[in-house]
Design a protein around this motif. Structure first.
Motif, short mmCIF file in Angstrom:
data_model
loop_
_atom_site.label_atom_id
_atom_site.label_comp_id
_atom_site.label_asym_id
_atom_site.label_seq_id
_atom_site.Cartn_x
_atom_site.Cartn_y
_atom_site.Cartn_z
N PRO A 60 -2.77 -24.05 -12.27
CA PRO A 60 -1.60 -24.87 -11.89
C PRO A 60 -0.63 -24.92 -13.07
O PRO A 60 -1.05 -25.08 -14.22
N CYS A 61 0.65 -24.78 -12.78
CA CYS A 61 1.66 -24.71 -13.85
C CYS A 61 2.78 -25.71 -13.56
O CYS A 61 3.46 -25.60 -12.53
N TYR A 62 2.97 -26.65 -14.46
CA TYR A 62 4.10 -27.57 -14.33
C TYR A 62 4.81 -27.70 -15.67
O TYR A 62 4.21 -28.14 -16.65
N ASN A 63 6.06 -27.27 -15.70
CA ASN A 63 6.85 -27.28 -16.95
C ASN A 63 6.01 -26.77 -18.11
O ASN A 63 5.85 -27.42 -19.14
N SER A 64 5.50 -25.55 -17.91
CA SER A 64 4.50 -24.98 -18.82
C SER A 64 5.09 -24.01 -19.84
O SER A 64 4.35 -23.27 -20.48
N ARG A 65 6.40 -23.99 -19.97
CA ARG A 65 7.06 -23.00 -20.82
C ARG A 65 6.46 -22.91 -22.22
O ARG A 65 6.29 -21.82 -22.77
N GLN A 108 -8.45 -11.77 -10.09
CA GLN A 108 -7.35 -12.22 -9.26
C GLN A 108 -6.81 -13.49 -9.93
O GLN A 108 -7.53 -14.47 -10.04
N VAL A 109 -5.59 -13.43 -10.42
CA VAL A 109 -4.99 -14.57 -11.12
C VAL A 109 -3.98 -15.23 -10.20
O VAL A 109 -2.98 -14.61 -9.81
N ILE A 110 -4.24 -16.46 -9.82
CA ILE A 110 -3.34 -17.20 -8.93
C ILE A 110 -2.59 -18.23 -9.76
O ILE A 110 -3.20 -19.18 -10.28
N LEU A 111 -1.29 -18.04 -9.92
CA LEU A 111 -0.45 -18.93 -10.70
C LEU A 111 0.39 -19.77 -9.75
O LEU A 111 1.19 -19.22 -8.98
N VAL A 112 0.21 -21.08 -9.81
CA VAL A 112 0.88 -21.97 -8.86
C VAL A 112 1.92 -22.80 -9.62
O VAL A 112 1.57 -23.66 -10.43
N ASN A 113 3.18 -22.52 -9.35
CA ASN A 113 4.26 -23.30 -9.96
C ASN A 113 4.43 -24.61 -9.20
O ASN A 113 4.83 -24.62 -8.03
N ASP A 114 4.14 -25.71 -9.87
CA ASP A 114 4.12 -27.02 -9.21
C ASP A 114 5.48 -27.71 -9.32
O ASP A 114 5.61 -28.78 -9.89
N ALA A 115 6.51 -27.04 -8.76
CA ALA A 115 7.88 -27.57 -8.75
C ALA A 115 8.38 -27.87 -10.16
O ALA A 115 8.94 -28.94 -10.43
N ARG A 134 -4.01 -26.73 -7.28
CA ARG A 134 -5.28 -26.01 -7.16
C ARG A 134 -5.66 -25.81 -5.70
O ARG A 134 -6.18 -24.76 -5.32
N ASN A 135 -5.41 -26.83 -4.87
CA ASN A 135 -5.71 -26.69 -3.44
C ASN A 135 -4.94 -25.54 -2.82
O ASN A 135 -5.47 -24.78 -2.00
N GLU A 136 -3.67 -25.41 -3.21
CA GLU A 136 -2.86 -24.32 -2.68
C GLU A 136 -3.42 -22.98 -3.14
O GLU A 136 -3.49 -22.02 -2.37
N GLY A 137 -3.82 -22.92 -4.40
CA GLY A 137 -4.40 -21.69 -4.93
C GLY A 137 -5.68 -21.30 -4.22
O GLY A 137 -5.94 -20.11 -3.98
#
Length: 343
Positions: A9-14, A35-42, A77-80
């Motif tokens: 999960p990624c949120y303002n992760s710059r 398999q890398v699932i990167l989820v941008n959380d708005a 994480r649920n979305e991923g």
């Protein structure tokens, strides 16, 4: 099939995402096996652009997901999980990283022991120091085919409720259908605890592979210190209990173990966290907690585990379920519970 799916999960992760992704690139198992699932959380920074750039570099291995609204780590994480296709599933937070041999070594051990869950150790680190954290109370493999063995496994708390220091067989996760709590912190037990009832074999490694950045801007450093977030803990535990009640076979077979877990996490830990962080636990909400304990577990005093000699501290705290409190008295109770449990 990929060997391991890694959900991040990624949120303002710059600030830290680059280091996190670099640690994935360096995995000795090879990006072709991940398999890398990167989820941008708005996110409101350029996190999404960084994710898309990484996806372009590894189009056969990376799944980029962009959420229109923030759902916190649990929701991301649920979305991923919806897209996970690897043999095993791992979770990696965007401000943390993993050692180069992590997923190769853990996957090999999982295959060797035919484990549904493998737990491993981690490091807490800052710019100047690194500390090994040994949370594995055992080393080796446990078969959980027998009910008595699983009960012992549950009560020894051999595994933590953190999601990131483990890999999980995907088929087991799909069987459990457990998800993370969304829009909350302390979101992990709702996913992790149910897995303990579906795993047929678990393995523990003393080796440390995961590195937690002790970041003052992280969720647990910032959000957990806010009084308003304290109630996320009992709310998530209530959601976890709701999951258990929806699976009546589990409640039937492991009632006292589940009861003990709920009393400890929902009631005692909430008071403990309030005392530890000097956070306000509203007296009206506390009364609701007392009522829930009495209504859901009216015979909790007869729990066989609470009767054991070494559980005197828990019995002392739980005796307060029957007492009446105003706000001032409750504030003192929270401090007392912290001192009791730490004493």
């Amino acid at each position: 099939m990929k060997k391991v799916t890694v959900i991040t999960p990624c949120y303002n992760s710059r600030k830290y995402l680059g280091e996190c992704l670099e640690s994935l690139e360096k995995q000795t198992i090879g990006m072709e096996n991940l398999q890398v699932i990167l989820v941008n959380d708005a996110s409101t920074d350029n996190t999404w652009e960084m994710i898309l750039e990484f996806e372009k570099r590894y189009p056969e291995s990376v799944v980029a997901i962009n959420l229109p609204e923030n759902r916190r780590q649990g929701g991301a994480r649920n979305e991923g999980l919806k897209y996970a296709s690897g043999e095993y599933i791992a979770f990696l937070d965007s401000d943390d990283n993993v050692l180069p041999q992590a997923y190769e070594r853990i996957y090999q051990y999982a295959v060797k022991t035919d484990a549904d869950i493998v737990q491993f150790n981690h490091y807490n680190y800052t710019k100047n120091e690194e500390e090994l954290c040994d949370n594995c109370k055992l080393e080796g493999t446990i078969q959980l085919q027998e009910k008595a063995t699983r009960k012992l496994f549950l009560m020894t708390e051999a595994m933590t409720m953190g999601c990131w220091n483990k890999i999980y067989r995907r088929k087991m996760v799909e069987e459990s259908q457990a998800t993370f709590a969304e829009h909350r912190i302390y979101e992990e037990p709702k996913f992790v605890y149910p897995q303990m009832f579906y795993a047929r074999k678990v393995s523990c490694m003393k080796d440390a592979f995961y590195r937690i950045r002790m970041n003052q801007e992280s969720t647990m450093h910032c959000e957990a210190k806010k009084t308003g977030r304290l109630l996320d803990h009992p709310e998530v535990q209530m959601q976890t209990f709701q999951y258990m009640t929806e699976h009546q076979e589990l409640m039937k077979n492991y009632y006292e173990e589940i009861e003990f877990y709920f009393l400890k996490t929902y009631y005692i830990e909430t008071l403990f966290f309030a005392g530890q962080g000097k956070l306000l636990l509203d007296v009206d909400y506390f009364k609701k907690m007392q009522d829930n304990v009495k209504n859901l577990f009216p015979r909790w005093k007869e729990n066989c585990y609470l009767k054991e000699n070494d559980e005197e501290k828990l019995r002392k705290v739980l005796s307060t379920v029957q007492e009446t409190y105003d706000q001032g008295k409750l504030n003192v109770l929270c401090e007392d519970v912290y001192n009791i449990m730490m004493g």
